[in-house]
Design an enzyme around this catalytic site. Structure first.
Site, mmCIF file in Angstrom:
data_model
loop_
_atom_site.group_PDB
_atom_site.id
_atom_site.type_symbol
_atom_site.label_atom_id
_atom_site.label_comp_id
_atom_site.label_asym_id
_atom_site.label_seq_id
_atom_site.Cartn_x
_atom_site.Cartn_y
_atom_site.Cartn_z
ATOM 1 N N ASP A 84 -16.525 -22.465 -3.876
ATOM 2 C CA ASP A 84 -17.563 -21.936 -2.701
ATOM 3 C C ASP A 84 -16.639 -20.581 -2.203
ATOM 4 O OD1 ASP A 84 -19.230 -21.703 -0.137
ATOM 5 O OD2 ASP A 84 -19.824 -23.412 -0.872
ATOM 6 N N HIS A 85 -17.051 -19.732 -2.427
ATOM 7 C CA HIS A 85 -16.293 -18.332 -2.575
ATOM 8 C C HIS A 85 -16.425 -18.437 -0.911
ATOM 9 C CE1 HIS A 85 -20.304 -16.397 -2.282
ATOM 10 N NE2 HIS A 85 -19.899 -15.407 -1.887
ATOM 11 N N HIS A 142 -23.042 -23.265 0.919
ATOM 12 C CA HIS A 142 -21.768 -21.933 1.607
ATOM 13 C C HIS A 142 -21.898 -22.217 2.803
ATOM 14 C CE1 HIS A 142 -21.214 -20.191 -2.123
ATOM 15 N NE2 HIS A 142 -22.525 -18.955 -1.873
HETATM 16 C C1 BG6 Z 1 -24.435 -16.393 -3.607
HETATM 17 C C2 BG6 Z 1 -25.900 -16.394 -4.060
HETATM 18 O O1 BG6 Z 1 -23.345 -18.011 -4.030
HETATM 19 O O2 BG6 Z 1 -23.821 -15.968 -2.700
HETATM 20 C C3 BG6 Z 1 -26.409 -15.325 -3.866
HETATM 21 O O3 BG6 Z 1 -25.701 -17.137 -5.464
HETATM 22 C C4 BG6 Z 1 -25.876 -14.721 -2.744
HETATM 23 O O4 BG6 Z 1 -27.426 -15.360 -3.600
HETATM 24 C C5 BG6 Z 1 -24.224 -14.493 -2.636
HETATM 25 O O5 BG6 Z 1 -26.400 -13.720 -2.711
HETATM 26 C C6 BG6 Z 1 -23.759 -14.121 -1.166
HETATM 27 O O6 BG6 Z 1 -22.030 -14.031 -1.355
HETATM 28 P P1 BG6 Z 1 -22.087 -12.573 0.023
HETATM 29 O O7 BG6 Z 1 -20.108 -13.300 -0.456
HETATM 30 O O8 BG6 Z 1 -22.181 -11.763 -0.661
HETATM 31 O O9 BG6 Z 1 -22.494 -12.931 1.108
#
Ligand code: BG6
Length: 437
Positions: A133-134, A196
């Site tokens: 989960d980044h 997230h």
């Molecule tokens: C992803 C979603 O997990 O996270 C996307 O599938 C979203 O829809 C993205 O745009 C957002 O990541 P970050 O790092 O740009 O906030």
């Protein structure tokens, strides 16, 4: 695609506006290190080809040790055959490590997630599996642990006695352009909230882990998540963007089914039934096609007891995850001068100003390094995923129409702050704007 096409695509995202020769050199050496093999997900012989290719690369190294990290960003329908084929055709039995990183979606509700977990488990052990989960790799999300547990002053005020409400907000200024087909199956809750924002919430609210060890951290996260009852319909506001400001609405996207009621915006309030947090609303909000890009946590403290000060602004601690990482605290201080009057001020820690030379790593950069090292702290454990789906499955089944008629989201214009119903929604949970005192 063929390998040339692959290389073209992979470096097309690297910016080098002034044709800096150093960057060109780095890109070339990166290209030389990356190779591309095409094959069918279900076809074992394609994985034999991959294995032979890996062995060829490994033969150029002197070390006997061979380490393989597989990264799966795949549609759920092919997940299991790929996990199986990798295990059966590309797994190193000795002298090395085998690990697999798995990208979401990890299922679409509790049952499908359990099925997926069960199937992957047949081939890859929990120790070899890294569910990514980044958001857990973002600098300011990692910072929550330090802010909370390395500061007595903050730690002491971190509960229902001092905190009135908490908002965790995700805003994106673009719609689902081009990704509508994918998005429509999932919706904003599965895309952002269930993973997230819930991860951010768990780190924000868990008890102090016994140590920094991965299992100690994840034990505490699971414990707090288990105190959250499933989300109620009455605590949820759903929205979908419509055309405005020259931009198309969600339903104008050709890849989206006509009449889709998929939410592109959701606000929902979670409650934690434990002694620390009972009665404190945790409001999660996420939306596409809004007026700005912003992800932040806003902790609003209670009113100061009435007495010598009346109608002064509440303290707030804001942790801005992106863009421009920052932590700032809204306090009240004396207006300079001869009279004693309070005025709101900000103690501001904006990273760009305070840490001028620091390089903040990309979330994926940090997490892939952790996976290489075998550190699971910032990856999602199986029981964590299970409890996350327990919290969200009933509301998702309602939205999917599995529990009767599908709710219709309210509209909001592309580029706006969100549905007009949002302000009364957050006020209902006790949030007070600074100007309200
Ligand atoms: C992803 C979603 O997990 O996270 C996307 O599938 C979203 O829809 C993205 O745009 C957002 O990541 P970050 O790092 O740009 O906030």
């Amino acid at each position: 695609m063929d390998p040339d096409e692959f290389h073209k695509r992979e470096v097309s995202y690297i910016k080098n506006p002034n044709d800096d020769p150093e960057i060109v050199k780095a890109i070339d050496s990166f290209k030389a290190m990356s190779t591309y093999i095409a094959g069918d997900y279900e076809d074992g012989s394609a994985f034999d080809k991959l294995n032979a290719h890996l062995e060829e690369i490994e033969s150029h190294y002197q070390s006997k040790e061979r380490n393989r990290l597989f990264y799966l960003a795949l549609p759920p329908s092919v997940f299991i055959p790929v996990a199986k084929n990798l295990k059966e055709h590309c797994y190193i039995p000795k002298n090395g490590i085998n690990r697999v990183i798995i990208e979401k979606p990890f299922g679409s509700d509790l049952d499908s997630a359990r099925e997926l977990l069960g199937s992957v488990k047949q081939y890859w052990t929990e120790d070899e599996t890294f569910r990514i989960d980044h958001y857990l790799g973002k600098e300011m999300v990692k910072n929550l642990l330090v802010l909370r547990f390395a500061n007595v002053a903050l730690g002491a005020a971190w509960d229902k006695n001092s905190i009135s409400n908490v908002q965790i907000t995700f805003k994106e200024p673009f719609g689902t352009e081009g990704r509508g087909g994918y998005f429509d199956e999932f919706g904003i809750i599965r895309d952002i909230l269930q993973n997230h924002l819930l991860q951010v919430l768990s780190i924000l609210t868990m008890e102090r882990p016994v140590s920094f060890a991965a299992e100690d951290i994840r034990d505490e996260k699971v414990k707090v998540l288990r105190c959250i009852p499933p989300i109620e319909r009455d605590d949820t506001l759903l929205g979908q963007y419509v055309a405005a400001n020259g931009k198309p609405g969600y339903l104008d996207d050709d890849t989206v089914p006509r009449n889709s009621v998929c939410p592109t915006f959701a606000a929902t309030t979670l409650w934690i039934n434990n002694p620390r947090w009972e009665g404190v609303p945790f409001i999660m909000k996420a939306g596409k096609a809004l007026n700005e890009a912003k992800v932040e946590v806003r902790i609003q403290f209670k009113d100061v007891t009435q007495g010598i000060f009346k109608d002064i602004a509440r303290n707030e601690l804001v942790i801005r995850i992106q863009p421009s990482e920052a932590v700032y605290m809204k306090l009240n201080a004396k207006t300079p001068g001869l009279y004693t009057r309070a005025m709101p001020i900000e103690m501001d820690l904006t990273y760009k100003r305070r840490f001028t030379d620091a390089k903040i790593p990309e979330a994926y950069e940090a997490l892939i390094l952790d996976a290489l090292k075998g550190d699971h702290s910032n990856f999602v454990r199986h029981d964590e995923l299970d409890v996350a789906w327990k919290i969200f499955t009933p509301i998702l089944h309602w939205i999917d129409g599995k529990a009767g008629a599908r709710p219709r989201p309210v509209s909001y214009p592309y580029g706006s702050r969100g549905p007009k119903e949002l302000d009364p929604f957050v006020t209902k949970y006790g949030f007070k704007r600074a100007s309200e005192g």
